[in-house]
Design a protein around this motif. Structure first.
Motif, PDB file in Angstrom:
ATOM      1  N   HIS A   1       9.104   0.305   1.177  1.00 33.99           N
ATOM      2  CA  HIS A   1       8.006   0.242   2.139  1.00 33.99           C
ATOM      3  C   HIS A   1       6.691   0.507   1.410  1.00 33.99           C
ATOM      4  O   HIS A   1       6.671   1.324   0.493  1.00 33.99           O
TER       5      HIS A   1
ATOM      6  N   HIS B   1       7.614  -3.565  15.560  1.00 34.85           N
ATOM      7  CA  HIS B   1       7.707  -3.795  14.118  1.00 34.85           C
ATOM      8  C   HIS B   1       9.114  -4.290  13.758  1.00 34.85           C
ATOM      9  O   HIS B   1       9.270  -5.264  13.007  1.00 34.85           O
TER      10      HIS B   1
ATOM     11  N   ASP C   1      -1.753   2.372   2.881  1.00 29.81           N
ATOM     12  CA  ASP C   1      -2.023   0.933   2.765  1.00 29.81           C
ATOM     13  C   ASP C   1      -1.664   0.212   4.061  1.00 29.81           C
ATOM     14  O   ASP C   1      -2.341  -0.744   4.462  1.00 29.81           O
ATOM     15  N   ARG C   2      -0.603   0.673   4.713  1.00 32.34           N
ATOM     16  CA  ARG C   2      -0.207   0.040   5.980  1.00 32.34           C
ATOM     17  C   ARG C   2      -1.248   0.320   7.054  1.00 32.34           C
ATOM     18  O   ARG C   2      -1.603  -0.570   7.835  1.00 32.34           O
TER      19      ARG C   2
ATOM     20  N   ARG D   1       8.428  -4.974   0.697  1.00 30.24           N
ATOM     21  CA  ARG D   1       7.097  -4.435   1.037  1.00 30.24           C
ATOM     22  C   ARG D   1       6.234  -5.497   1.706  1.00 30.24           C
ATOM     23  O   ARG D   1       5.479  -5.229   2.629  1.00 30.24           O
TER      24      ARG D   1
ATOM     25  N   LEU E   1       2.941   5.653  12.659  1.00 31.73           N
ATOM     26  CA  LEU E   1       3.149   5.715  11.205  1.00 31.73           C
ATOM     27  C   LEU E   1       2.637   7.028  10.639  1.00 31.73           C
ATOM     28  O   LEU E   1       3.280   7.663   9.795  1.00 31.73           O
TER      29      LEU E   1
ATOM     30  N   ASP F   1       4.364  -5.368  10.458  1.00 32.60           N
ATOM     31  CA  ASP F   1       3.255  -4.592  11.045  1.00 32.60           C
ATOM     32  C   ASP F   1       2.264  -5.528  11.747  1.00 32.60           C
ATOM     33  O   ASP F   1       1.809  -5.261  12.857  1.00 32.60           O
TER      34      ASP F   1
ATOM     35  N   GLU G   1       7.261  -5.763   5.216  1.00 30.90           N
ATOM     36  CA  GLU G   1       6.769  -4.651   6.030  1.00 30.90           C
ATOM     37  C   GLU G   1       5.360  -4.938   6.560  1.00 30.90           C
ATOM     38  O   GLU G   1       5.059  -4.706   7.720  1.00 30.90           O
ATOM     39  N   TYR G   2       4.486  -5.462   5.680  1.00 29.11           N
ATOM     40  CA  TYR G   2       3.134  -5.817   6.132  1.00 29.11           C
ATOM     41  C   TYR G   2       3.191  -6.878   7.226  1.00 29.11           C
ATOM     42  O   TYR G   2       2.469  -6.823   8.212  1.00 29.11           O
TER      43      TYR G   2
END
Ligand code: ZN
Length: 416
Positions: free
Chosen positions: A397, A274, A402-403, A349, A373, A356, A352-353
């Motif tokens: 984040h 990540h 949701d992640r 944010r 996570l 990932d 971050e997606y």
């Protein structure tokens, strides 16, 4: 009543209200039962503890933010800014040393006012929930080193800014922008070797299996890495993390010992992948450019309002000065700072997606990242169902749920 004064009072109250509302709603948004995705990762007792932690943190935020705002308002309305200015002017130094003393005294006062809350947060709140491992000695040493570093580095930067505004006329904001940018780039460059070791010990990773897993992955993705280090994060907290330091071929990865000790190689690799994603997708560069542009904007806006006599009247000042103008600017700047930070958080944010998704594609094991996570957020007693206002204002984040859902959604870049 002076327009600037009305604006500053409204901004102070508004930002206090927003931060209290976000904190209160966030604690209340935690549902009585954990989300079903977490059924295998959290038991009822731990979840109840996480809810208590959210409420305790909320109470702490409400009390500290209310005290903070009240102190600023009292100081402002009681004429504290002019009182301090008169006191320091009496010493008869030139404009730059006077400015340094003025802002230094205000910074020291605000630091002292926040110290009791920091002590309570570390030794009472974090302690009660089992996170704190900081000794009184480490805490005191951290504060002393912090004050010395701020005095030297912050003092040097501030002296330059005061100097430019005093002597370089209408282009002062450009000089300040250039200097502050060079200064912060230089700091980023020396931080891994000069500054971080003042606070933590970094030792080469000894776990052979993990080391091989990481070097294989770096080779596969064409990622240059000059070293893998373990940082003694457990000196202060049980919470775990990982980060990169340095640029280009000098890039090192630092893994918290708490991460290495409580996770398997697959999960650690997922966390690392990540972080590699952030570098490979240009997020670090984009954040740097955004922060340089923001610095320019701040100095430009500063140059617009700093010489306005009405601004100084609003704070009951007898003399106009660069140093007081700087302080008043930052009080006026609050709403712009908030809007900018909302935008920065939204961008972060999104990144971050994307990071990932990068980890999912390059490791081919989304479930390893999901496990990491989940376990990191459970052991950190995170709010699993945060309120949208708190996310919007403060979350860099996305909510972990949701992640996890995005990682499990098949298809390329489902959430990016
Ligand atoms: Zn990230």
């Amino acid at each position: 009543m002076n327009m600037y004064l009305i604006a500053v009072l409204c901004f102070l109250l508004l930002s206090w209200l927003l931060s209290c509302a976000a904190s209160y709603l966030n604690a209340r948004a935690m549902r009585p039962e954990p989300p079903e995705e977490f059924a295998d990762a959290i038991d009822a007792a731990t979840y109840a503890k996480a809810r208590n932690y959210a409420r305790a943190t909320m109470r702490h935020t409400l009390i500290s933010s209310t005290t903070d705002t009240a102190l600023v308002l009292i100081f402002l309305l009681a004429g504290g800014f002019n009182w301090l200015d008169t006191l320091i002017r009496a010493a008869g130094f030139g404009p730059t040393p006077t400015g340094l003393l003025y802002i230094g005294a205000l910074a020291l006062g605000s630091w002292l006012a926040s110290l009791p809350f920091e002590v309570y947060h570390t030794f009472v709140l974090e302690n009660r929930f089992g996170f704190n491992t900081t000794t009184l000695r480490t805490f005191a040493a951290d504060r002393i080193k912090g004050v010395i570093l701020t005095a030297f580095l912050g003092g040097a930067l501030l002296a330059a800014i005061l100097f430019f505004f005093q002597y370089t006329g209408q282009w002062a904001w450009v000089w300040c922008w250039g200097f502050a940018t060079a200064f912060s780039l230089a700091l980023t460059y020396v931080a891994p070797t000069w500054i971080l070791p003042l606070f933590n010990k970094f030792s080469p990773l000894e776990n052979e299996e993990l080391r091989r897993t990481i070097t294989d992955y770096a080779a596969k993705t064409g990622f240059q890495l000059s070293g893998i280090f373990v940082m003694d994060g457990s000196k202060r907290t049980t919470k775990a993390n990982a980060f990169f330091t340095g640029f280009g071929s000098k890039r090192r990865i630092a893994l918290f010992d708490t991460l290495v000790n409580s996770h398997g190689p697959e999960e650690i690799l997922a966390v690392l992948a990540h972080e590699v994603g952030h570098a490979k997708l240009g997020h670090i560069r984009k954040r740097l450019v955004a922060s340089i542009l923001k610095t320019g904007l701040i100095f430009f806006l500063m140059s617009l309002v700093m010489n306005s006599p009405a601004l100084f009247r609003a704070f009951g000042m007898e003399h106009m000065s660069i140093h007081a103008g700087l302080v008043f600017f930052f009080l006026l700047y609050t709403p712009a700072a908030m809007l900018l930070s909302v935008a920065e958080n939204a961008l972060s944010r999104r990144h971050e997606y994307q990071a990932d998704a990068f980890a999912r594609q390059t490791t081919g094991r989304p479930e390893a990242l999901v496990r990491a996570l989940k376990s990191l957020s459970v052991s950190g007693l995170s709010n699993l169902t945060p309120h949208w206002l708190a996310i919007w204002l403060e979350y860099s984040h996305p909510p972990v749920l949701d992640r996890v859902r995005a990682l499990r959604t098949s298809g390329e870049n489902a959430r990016t």
